[in-house]
Design a protein around this motif. Structure first.
Motif, short mmCIF file in Angstrom:
data_model
loop_
_atom_site.label_atom_id
_atom_site.label_comp_id
_atom_site.label_asym_id
_atom_site.label_seq_id
_atom_site.Cartn_x
_atom_site.Cartn_y
_atom_site.Cartn_z
N LEU A 159 0.85 -1.18 0.00
CA LEU A 159 0.00 0.00 0.00
C LEU A 159 0.89 1.24 0.00
O LEU A 159 2.00 1.22 0.55
CB LEU A 159 -0.88 0.01 1.25
CG LEU A 159 -2.05 -0.99 1.26
CD1 LEU A 159 -2.63 -1.09 2.65
CD2 LEU A 159 -3.11 -0.57 0.27
N TRP A 160 0.39 2.30 -0.56
CA TRP A 160 1.17 3.54 -0.54
C TRP A 160 1.41 3.95 0.90
O TRP A 160 0.50 3.96 1.73
CB TRP A 160 0.41 4.65 -1.28
CG TRP A 160 1.24 5.89 -1.42
CD1 TRP A 160 2.12 6.18 -2.41
CD2 TRP A 160 1.29 6.99 -0.51
NE1 TRP A 160 2.71 7.39 -2.17
CE2 TRP A 160 2.22 7.92 -1.03
CE3 TRP A 160 0.63 7.30 0.68
CZ2 TRP A 160 2.52 9.10 -0.40
CZ3 TRP A 160 0.93 8.49 1.31
CH2 TRP A 160 1.87 9.39 0.78
N GLY A 161 2.63 4.30 1.23
CA GLY A 161 2.96 4.75 2.57
C GLY A 161 3.30 3.65 3.55
O GLY A 161 3.61 3.92 4.70
N SER A 162 3.28 2.40 3.09
CA SER A 162 3.59 1.29 3.99
C SER A 162 4.93 0.68 3.64
O SER A 162 5.27 0.52 2.48
CB SER A 162 2.50 0.23 3.89
OG SER A 162 2.88 -0.93 4.62
N ASP A 163 5.70 0.29 4.68
CA ASP A 163 6.96 -0.41 4.45
C ASP A 163 6.74 -1.89 4.19
O ASP A 163 7.64 -2.58 3.72
CB ASP A 163 7.86 -0.30 5.70
CG ASP A 163 8.41 1.09 5.88
OD1 ASP A 163 8.94 1.36 6.98
OD2 ASP A 163 8.33 1.89 4.94
N GLU A 164 5.57 -2.40 4.53
CA GLU A 164 5.34 -3.84 4.45
C GLU A 164 5.04 -4.27 3.03
O GLU A 164 4.15 -3.74 2.38
CB GLU A 164 4.18 -4.24 5.37
CG GLU A 164 4.46 -3.95 6.83
CD GLU A 164 3.32 -4.35 7.74
OE1 GLU A 164 3.56 -4.45 8.95
OE2 GLU A 164 2.21 -4.56 7.24
N GLN A 165 5.81 -5.25 2.58
CA GLN A 165 5.63 -5.73 1.22
C GLN A 165 5.15 -7.17 1.24
O GLN A 165 5.56 -7.97 2.08
CB GLN A 165 6.95 -5.63 0.45
CG GLN A 165 7.43 -4.18 0.33
CD GLN A 165 8.49 -3.99 -0.72
OE1 GLN A 165 9.07 -4.93 -1.23
NE2 GLN A 165 8.75 -2.74 -1.07
N PHE A 166 4.30 -7.49 0.30
CA PHE A 166 3.71 -8.82 0.19
C PHE A 166 4.19 -9.42 -1.13
O PHE A 166 3.97 -8.85 -2.20
CB PHE A 166 2.19 -8.74 0.26
CG PHE A 166 1.71 -8.21 1.58
CD1 PHE A 166 1.61 -6.85 1.81
CD2 PHE A 166 1.40 -9.08 2.61
CE1 PHE A 166 1.20 -6.36 3.04
CE2 PHE A 166 0.97 -8.60 3.85
CZ PHE A 166 0.88 -7.24 4.06
N PHE A 167 4.83 -10.57 -0.99
CA PHE A 167 5.50 -11.17 -2.14
C PHE A 167 4.65 -12.20 -2.87
O PHE A 167 3.85 -12.90 -2.26
CB PHE A 167 6.80 -11.86 -1.69
CG PHE A 167 7.92 -10.90 -1.38
CD1 PHE A 167 7.99 -10.27 -0.16
CD2 PHE A 167 8.89 -10.63 -2.34
CE1 PHE A 167 9.02 -9.38 0.12
CE2 PHE A 167 9.92 -9.75 -2.07
CZ PHE A 167 9.98 -9.13 -0.84
N GLY A 168 4.89 -12.28 -4.15
CA GLY A 168 4.35 -13.36 -4.96
C GLY A 168 5.24 -14.59 -4.85
O GLY A 168 6.29 -14.55 -4.19
N PRO A 169 4.86 -15.68 -5.50
CA PRO A 169 5.64 -16.92 -5.41
C PRO A 169 6.92 -16.90 -6.25
O PRO A 169 7.77 -17.76 -6.09
CB PRO A 169 4.67 -17.98 -5.94
CG PRO A 169 3.77 -17.22 -6.86
CD PRO A 169 3.63 -15.86 -6.27
N GLY A 170 7.02 -15.91 -7.13
CA GLY A 170 8.24 -15.79 -7.93
C GLY A 170 8.17 -16.51 -9.27
O GLY A 170 7.33 -17.38 -9.50
N THR A 171 9.05 -16.09 -10.15
CA THR A 171 9.26 -16.77 -11.43
C THR A 171 10.69 -17.30 -11.43
O THR A 171 11.64 -16.53 -11.24
CB THR A 171 9.09 -15.81 -12.62
OG1 THR A 171 7.73 -15.39 -12.70
CG2 THR A 171 9.49 -16.50 -13.93
N ARG A 172 10.82 -18.60 -11.61
CA ARG A 172 12.16 -19.21 -11.65
C ARG A 172 12.64 -19.19 -13.10
O ARG A 172 12.10 -19.87 -13.95
CB ARG A 172 12.08 -20.66 -11.15
CG ARG A 172 13.35 -21.48 -11.34
CD ARG A 172 14.45 -21.07 -10.40
NE ARG A 172 14.11 -21.29 -9.01
CZ ARG A 172 14.88 -20.91 -7.99
NH1 ARG A 172 16.02 -20.30 -8.21
NH2 ARG A 172 14.50 -21.14 -6.76
N LEU A 173 13.67 -18.37 -13.35
CA LEU A 173 14.24 -18.24 -14.70
C LEU A 173 15.55 -19.01 -14.77
O LEU A 173 16.44 -18.80 -13.94
CB LEU A 173 14.49 -16.77 -15.03
CG LEU A 173 15.26 -16.49 -16.33
CD1 LEU A 173 14.47 -16.95 -17.54
CD2 LEU A 173 15.60 -15.00 -16.44
N THR A 174 15.65 -19.88 -15.74
CA THR A 174 16.89 -20.60 -15.99
C THR A 174 17.39 -20.21 -17.38
O THR A 174 16.64 -20.31 -18.35
CB THR A 174 16.66 -22.12 -15.94
OG1 THR A 174 16.15 -22.46 -14.65
CG2 THR A 174 17.97 -22.87 -16.17
#
Lengths: 113, 112
Positions: B95-110
């Motif tokens: 959210l704007w103004g928040s330090d807290e970040q919520f992550f996705g599961p990621g993309t594994r690139l090879t």
């Protein structure tokens, strides 16, 4: 330059033991966060500490932010196999409405049943 | 509320190719950040977008670029892939103004 140093890098303990993970920096952060990451997944936020000296508890996990807001610790009481994972600390520096997290390299915890 | 989603989850490319990764933030989150995670370097910040503008950029070469759309969805692009680009690419929203970040599961690139 790694601004956040985590120790230990690896930790393998028996179920039921206690452990402490440290996160140290020479920089001051507006807040510090702890995440846990499991293989193949993204980090999951556990807690955010903001005030110097702050202590937060999450069940068997106790998080402390240093008085000078440069370091933090995570203490786990009576570790369980479900606590296994990569524990990451991240410091936030805010300015002009922009936020950036700097991560430590993490502590890989294995709890053996 | 749905979490952060990233597509694709896995990708295999060869050197010299380019790749585009996609991220859909949590509904209502307008800030999106990208990170590269490798065993040796850990999580390293790539860039952050807010309201379609890049507000912050990490120390990565110009081959790494990104953009954000009006619906807050974001893409990152890596051109002229190198073997060292093999990593887990993580997207996080906040959210704007928040330090807290919520992550996705990621993309594994090879990169082969």
């Amino acid at each position: 330059t790694q601004l956040l140093e985590q120790s230990p890098q690896f930790l393998s303990i028996q179920e039921g033991e206690n452990l402490t993970v440290y996160c140290n920096s020479s920089s001051v952060f507006s807040s510090l966060q702890w995440y846990r990451q499991e293989p193949g997944e993204g980090p999951v936020l556990l807690v955010t500490v903001v005030t110097g000296g702050e202590v937060k508890k999450l069940k068997r996990l106790t998080f402390q932010f240093g008085d000078a807001r440069k370091d933090s610790s995570l203490h786990i009481t009576a570790a369980q196999p479900g606590d296994t994972g990569l524990y990451l600390c991240a410091g936030a520096k805010s300015g002009a409405g922009s936020y950036q997290l700097t991560f430590g390299k993490g502590t890989k915890l294995s709890v053996i049943p | 509320k749905a979490g952060v989603t990233q597509t694709p989850r896995y990708l295999i490319k060869t050197r010299g190719q380019q790749v585009t990764l996609s991220c859909s933030p949590i509904s209502g989150h307008r800030s999106v950040s990208w990170y590269q995670q490798t065993p040796g370097q850990g999580l390293q910040f790539l860039f952050e977008y807010f309201s379609e503008t890049q507000r912050n950029k990490g120390n990565f070469p110009g081959r790494f670029s990104g953009r954000q759309f009006s619906n807050s969805r974001s893409e990152m692009n890596v051109s002229t892939l190198e073997l060292g680009d093999s990593a887990l690419y993580l997207c996080a929203s906040s959210l704007w103004g928040s330090d807290e970040q919520f992550f996705g599961p990621g993309t594994r690139l090879t990169v082969l």
